[in-house]
Motif scaffolding. Structure first.
Motif, PDB file in Angstrom:
ATOM      1  N   UNK A 245      57.546  11.531  50.820  1.00 25.45           N
ATOM      2  CA  UNK A 245      58.252  10.299  51.348  1.00 25.45           C
ATOM      3  C   UNK A 245      59.045  10.751  52.658  1.00 25.45           C
ATOM      4  N   UNK A 246      59.434   9.645  53.555  1.00 30.62           N
ATOM      5  CA  UNK A 246      59.963  10.069  54.565  1.00 30.62           C
ATOM      6  C   UNK A 246      61.571  10.292  54.520  1.00 30.62           C
ATOM      7  N   UNK A 247      62.266  11.052  55.408  1.00 28.96           N
ATOM      8  CA  UNK A 247      63.825  10.924  55.492  1.00 28.96           C
ATOM      9  C   UNK A 247      64.622   9.804  55.065  1.00 28.96           C
ATOM     10  N   UNK A 248      63.915   8.831  55.875  1.00 28.34           N
ATOM     11  CA  UNK A 248      64.972   7.374  55.798  1.00 28.34           C
ATOM     12  C   UNK A 248      64.561   6.710  54.278  1.00 28.34           C
ATOM     13  N   UNK A 249      63.513   7.502  53.666  1.00 30.51           N
ATOM     14  CA  UNK A 249      63.340   6.722  52.270  1.00 30.51           C
ATOM     15  C   UNK A 249      63.695   7.503  51.222  1.00 30.51           C
ATOM     16  N   UNK A 250      64.928   8.243  51.403  1.00 32.11           N
ATOM     17  CA  UNK A 250      65.283   9.197  50.386  1.00 32.11           C
ATOM     18  C   UNK A 250      65.821   8.295  49.360  1.00 32.11           C
ATOM     19  N   UNK A 251      66.645   7.370  49.461  1.00 31.06           N
ATOM     20  CA  UNK A 251      67.061   6.515  48.616  1.00 31.06           C
ATOM     21  C   UNK A 251      66.269   6.099  47.525  1.00 31.06           C
ATOM     22  N   UNK A 252      65.206   5.586  48.228  1.00 31.34           N
ATOM     23  CA  UNK A 252      63.913   5.102  47.333  1.00 31.34           C
ATOM     24  C   UNK A 252      63.249   6.075  46.375  1.00 31.34           C
ATOM     25  N   UNK A 253      63.185   7.465  46.936  1.00 34.27           N
ATOM     26  CA  UNK A 253      62.409   8.456  46.257  1.00 34.27           C
ATOM     27  C   UNK A 253      63.517   8.828  45.141  1.00 34.27           C
ATOM     28  N   UNK A 254      64.857   8.836  45.283  1.00 37.42           N
ATOM     29  CA  UNK A 254      65.635   9.152  44.192  1.00 37.42           C
ATOM     30  C   UNK A 254      65.562   8.162  43.253  1.00 37.42           C
ATOM     31  N   UNK A 255      65.413   6.813  43.551  1.00 41.11           N
ATOM     32  CA  UNK A 255      65.354   5.995  42.375  1.00 41.11           C
ATOM     33  C   UNK A 255      63.983   6.101  41.766  1.00 41.11           C
ATOM     34  N   UNK A 256      62.983   6.151  42.370  1.00 41.55           N
ATOM     35  CA  UNK A 256      61.579   6.198  41.690  1.00 41.55           C
ATOM     36  C   UNK A 256      61.560   7.659  40.875  1.00 41.55           C
ATOM     37  N   UNK A 257      62.113   8.742  41.359  1.00 45.41           N
ATOM     38  CA  UNK A 257      62.453   9.941  40.473  1.00 45.41           C
ATOM     39  C   UNK A 257      62.973   9.835  39.381  1.00 45.41           C
ATOM     40  N   UNK A 258      64.099   8.965  39.271  1.00 45.64           N
ATOM     41  CA  UNK A 258      64.793   8.822  38.044  1.00 45.64           C
ATOM     42  C   UNK A 258      64.056   7.863  37.050  1.00 45.64           C
ATOM     43  N   UNK A 259      63.235   6.767  37.361  1.00 46.24           N
ATOM     44  CA  UNK A 259      62.365   6.052  36.664  1.00 46.24           C
ATOM     45  C   UNK A 259      61.314   6.743  35.972  1.00 46.24           C
ATOM     46  N   UNK A 260      60.797   7.764  36.733  1.00 52.76           N
ATOM     47  CA  UNK A 260      59.655   8.645  36.516  1.00 52.76           C
ATOM     48  C   UNK A 260      59.871   9.886  35.964  1.00 52.76           C
ATOM     49  N   UNK A 261      61.183  10.140  35.713  1.00 56.55           N
ATOM     50  CA  UNK A 261      61.463  11.436  35.413  1.00 56.55           C
ATOM     51  C   UNK A 261      60.923  12.506  36.058  1.00 56.55           C
ATOM     52  N   UNK A 262      60.917  12.689  37.314  1.00 56.22           N
ATOM     53  CA  UNK A 262      60.236  13.481  38.047  1.00 56.22           C
ATOM     54  C   UNK A 262      61.410  14.695  38.372  1.00 56.22           C
ATOM     55  N   UNK A 263      60.917  15.853  38.332  1.00 54.55           N
ATOM     56  CA  UNK A 263      61.585  17.066  38.545  1.00 54.55           C
ATOM     57  C   UNK A 263      61.934  17.361  40.085  1.00 54.55           C
ATOM     58  N   UNK A 264      62.710  18.014  40.267  1.00 53.34           N
ATOM     59  CA  UNK A 264      63.140  18.303  41.814  1.00 53.34           C
ATOM     60  C   UNK A 264      62.023  18.677  42.653  1.00 53.34           C
ATOM     61  N   UNK A 265      61.270  19.772  41.945  1.00 54.30           N
ATOM     62  CA  UNK A 265      59.980  20.084  42.423  1.00 54.30           C
ATOM     63  C   UNK A 265      58.907  19.340  42.903  1.00 54.30           C
ATOM     64  N   UNK A 266      58.922  18.142  42.545  1.00 58.32           N
ATOM     65  CA  UNK A 266      58.159  17.002  42.682  1.00 58.32           C
ATOM     66  C   UNK A 266      58.220  16.261  44.049  1.00 58.32           C
ATOM     67  N   UNK A 267      59.581  16.535  44.567  1.00 57.88           N
ATOM     68  CA  UNK A 267      60.008  15.820  45.869  1.00 57.88           C
ATOM     69  C   UNK A 267      59.450  16.344  46.981  1.00 57.88           C
ATOM     70  N   UNK A 268      58.631  15.682  47.678  1.00 57.48           N
ATOM     71  CA  UNK A 268      58.227  16.430  49.180  1.00 57.48           C
ATOM     72  C   UNK A 268      58.777  15.541  50.420  1.00 57.48           C
ATOM     73  N   UNK A 269      59.779  15.901  50.865  1.00 61.91           N
ATOM     74  CA  UNK A 269      60.195  15.150  51.832  1.00 61.91           C
ATOM     75  C   UNK A 269      59.442  15.360  53.163  1.00 61.91           C
ATOM     76  N   UNK A 270      59.462  14.285  54.164  1.00 62.84           N
ATOM     77  CA  UNK A 270      58.755  14.587  55.264  1.00 62.84           C
ATOM     78  C   UNK A 270      59.686  14.988  56.405  1.00 62.84           C
ATOM     79  N   UNK A 271      59.204  15.082  57.680  1.00 58.27           N
ATOM     80  CA  UNK A 271      60.003  15.352  58.792  1.00 58.27           C
ATOM     81  C   UNK A 271      60.461  14.104  59.781  1.00 58.27           C
ATOM     82  N   UNK A 272      59.481  13.122  59.535  1.00 59.46           N
ATOM     83  CA  UNK A 272      59.709  12.020  60.588  1.00 59.46           C
ATOM     84  C   UNK A 272      59.913  10.698  59.613  1.00 59.46           C
ATOM     85  N   UNK A 273      60.677   9.948  60.357  1.00 54.23           N
ATOM     86  CA  UNK A 273      61.215   8.553  59.515  1.00 54.23           C
ATOM     87  C   UNK A 273      59.910   7.826  59.423  1.00 54.23           C
ATOM     88  N   UNK A 274      59.925   6.925  58.127  1.00 55.27           N
ATOM     89  CA  UNK A 274      58.860   6.028  58.292  1.00 55.27           C
ATOM     90  C   UNK A 274      58.976   4.658  59.023  1.00 55.27           C
TER      91      UNK A 274
END
Length: 574
Positions: A502-531
């Motif tokens: 996900x992009x930096x400006x999608x972080x709130x979406x990523x956190x919401x999806x991670x909570x739904x999916x039960x994703x571990x922190x290691x699954x999170x792969x933030x990019x460097x450029x905004x979407x």
């Protein structure tokens, strides 16, 4: 220098401390009155007590010499009959009570204990090492004794008819089934352990498994769909490695090692510790197992202990699941007995227990020596008894049977529990290590979360389950309200771990999806450029994905309705 020349107790060769007791025929640990003296030195102590010792021939002149010089003469002059008799008549004082480190292990229908190094390398290598049987299970499991992360040991109790008095148990002529099975999970930080019993009547698919033949060749045993779990061992030439692979197919956890015991293990180990205390909520009189126990507490050993663990007609609704509860209560009591001072401060009892345990065991080559077993036991011994929890695999009655006899894994609860074990979640209130919580990676899960309607994600399947991406999108849309989710079919290649890019400006979406999916922190792969615009995040499902709605990491806390029992609490069987 040999032990006779040393002056301190901690320098004495342990081999010299074990002597044959002519009255019992057993080797016992010599505990001399003076901890620093060797057996020979102890035999001369009586002479020294008088202050002087006379020497010389009966007809010649007699002279007195210091006791210390006389002791040296005794050491260099061999062991005379008179001296031996004197030592045999001497009464040994009881050893002073002092803390001893016990190395404990639970196993199948019994428990395994390897005694501490205080008994000496000589015994471990010369006697215990020759007791252990091993099986080459090929590439199943772990070739190293220990692992850096969590450890998983599969305990198998077979119903093979071996040994005197076992003719009435098990199936006649059987090679032995996986009759009693426990997946013992030890946490990464070694603060807690979960022992999950696997019902022998669980209906499952047994996968293909590669076995080693006596001539060194390899043979693949074809898998069998929709059969009882207990035939994963023994039948059609299946070895314990096949049972390990079956456990992996069910839970997603490949055991690091296995330990296998039979009926004799129960009888020998319970006898070695002078019985195990059990409690009955009502009197037991089972004519099939010949088990008779009064209401309240009793102590069982040998044949009676085996009958208790084998009976199915004395408790609950006479099912295998009720028998499992009794076995768990018995194991908890046995662990407490093994860790009690009554056992740990009794050298003879410790020796008998270790001897019986190693005699009863068949293990994989990764732990196939006394030294390796001791190393493993030292690691497991770090877990406090109060933090060992027995549970039964979540199951339901087999819906395919009009009158259910067998069981199947509970569709949602079972997968959630397996995910919990895979993510090393404790069933006890111990404080876990917080490495992940302190890391920058874990911080990615903290912060505001977008509403489900604002989450935009493309889903790809890089795992093993066909159609996983489509099933996940359906679940996200229908169950979670993520309408802007799209099935992108298969990923370019298979991956082990699920990832969310996900992009930096999608972080709130990523956190919401991670909570739904039960994703571990290691699954999170933030990019460097905004979407930009309507660009979506990319969720790629890996081999750790077990189904839509099943958390990748498992729940943070085990469900309250999971059947469980603590190893440190006595419970009366009902």
């Amino acid at each position: 220098m040999d032990a006779q020349s040393r002056g301190r107790a901690d320098d004495i060769d342990p081999a010299d401390q074990w002597v044959l007791n002519p009255h019992t025929g057993n080797y016992e640990l010599r505990l001399d009155q003076s901890a620093g003296e060797s057996p020979v030195a102890a035999r001369t102590a009586t002479a020294e007590d008088s202050g002087r010792q006379r020497t010389g021939s009966p007809d010649g002149p007699r002279r007195e010499v210091p006791g210390q010089r006389s002791r040296r003469a005794a050491q260099s002059g061999g062991r005379g009959v008179e001296a031996t008799a004197t030592a045999g008549r001497r009464k040994r004082k009881s050893p002073k009570a002092r803390p001893k480190k016990a190395l404990m292990w639970t196993g199948g229908v019994t428990a395994f204990l390897v005694v501490s190094a205080s008994l000496g390398a000589y015994l471990l290598y010369e006697r215990f090492n020759g007791n252990i049987d091993t099986v080459d299970i090929g590439d199943a499991g772990n070739k190293d004794v220990l692992s850096d992360g969590p450890m998983n040991i599969l305990i198998i109790g077979t119903d093979k008819r071996t040994g005197k008095g076992n003719e009435g148990y098990g199936d006649k002529g059987s090679e032995g089934h996986a009759d009693t099975n426990i997946l013992f999970h030890i946490s990464e930080d070694r603060t807690n352990a979960t022992a999950m019993s696997i019902p022998r009547d669980l209906m499952t698919d047994i996968p293909d498994c590669e076995t080693k033949q006596p001539d060194g060749s390899e043979k693949v045993i074809p898998g069998t769909p929709n059969v009882r779990f207990n035939i994963s061992l023994g039948q059609e030439g299946r070895d314990p490695g096949c049972t390990m692979r079956t456990v992996e197919a069910i839970t997603g956890i490949m055991p690091d090692h296995f330990m296998m015991v039979d009926f004799n293990a129960v009888k020998e180990l319970t006898t070695a510790i002078d019985g195990v205390k059990v409690c009955m909520a009502k009197p037991v009189d089972d004519p099939k197992s010949h088990l008779k126990l009064p209401k309240g507490e009793s102590t069982v050993a040998g044949e009676e202990a085996l009958a208790l663990l084998r009976t199915r007609h004395s408790f609950g609704n006479e099912s295998d699941l009720d028998r499992i509860k009794v076995q768990q209560q018995f194991l908890g009591s046995m662990i407490r007995k093994m860790k009690s001072n009554d056992t740990l401060t009794n050298p003879t009892k410790l020796f008998k227990l270790a001897d019986a345990a190693t005699n009863a065991l068949t293990v994989d080559q990764g732990i196939g020596s006394a030294k390796k077993l001791m190393t493993l036991a030292q690691e497991i011994g770090k877990v406090d008894t109060k933090n060992i929890t027995f549970v039964t695999m979540p199951v339901i009655d087999n819906p395919a049977e009009p009158t259910p006899i067998t069981v199947v894994v509970a569709p949602q609860k079972g997968e959630q529990f397996f995910a919990m074990m895979r993510s090393d979640t404790s069933l006890t209130e111990v404080k876990q290590k917080e490495k992940a919580a302190k890391s920058n990676q874990a911080a990615l899960l903290k912060g505001p979360k977008a509403a489900p309607a604002d989450v935009r994600v493309d889903v790809l399947n890089g795992g093993e389950i066909p159609g996983a991406a489509g099933a996940t999108v359906t679940w996200l849309q229908n169950e979670q309200g993520v309408l802007k989710s799209t099935n992108k079919a298969n990923a370019p290649e298979k991956i082990t771990k699920t990832t969310l890019a996900y992009a930096p400006n999608q972080a709130d979406q990523a956190r919401a999806l991670a909570e739904m999916m039960g994703l571990p922190a290691t699954a999170m792969k933030p990019g460097t450029a905004d979407a930009e615009g309507l660009q979506a995040m990319v969720l790629t499902l890996g081999a750790d994905f077990k189904g839509a709605g099943v958390p990748i990491t498992g729940p943070a806390k085990a469900p309250e309705d999971i059947q469980r029992a603590s190893a440190d609490k006595a419970v009366c069987a009902q």
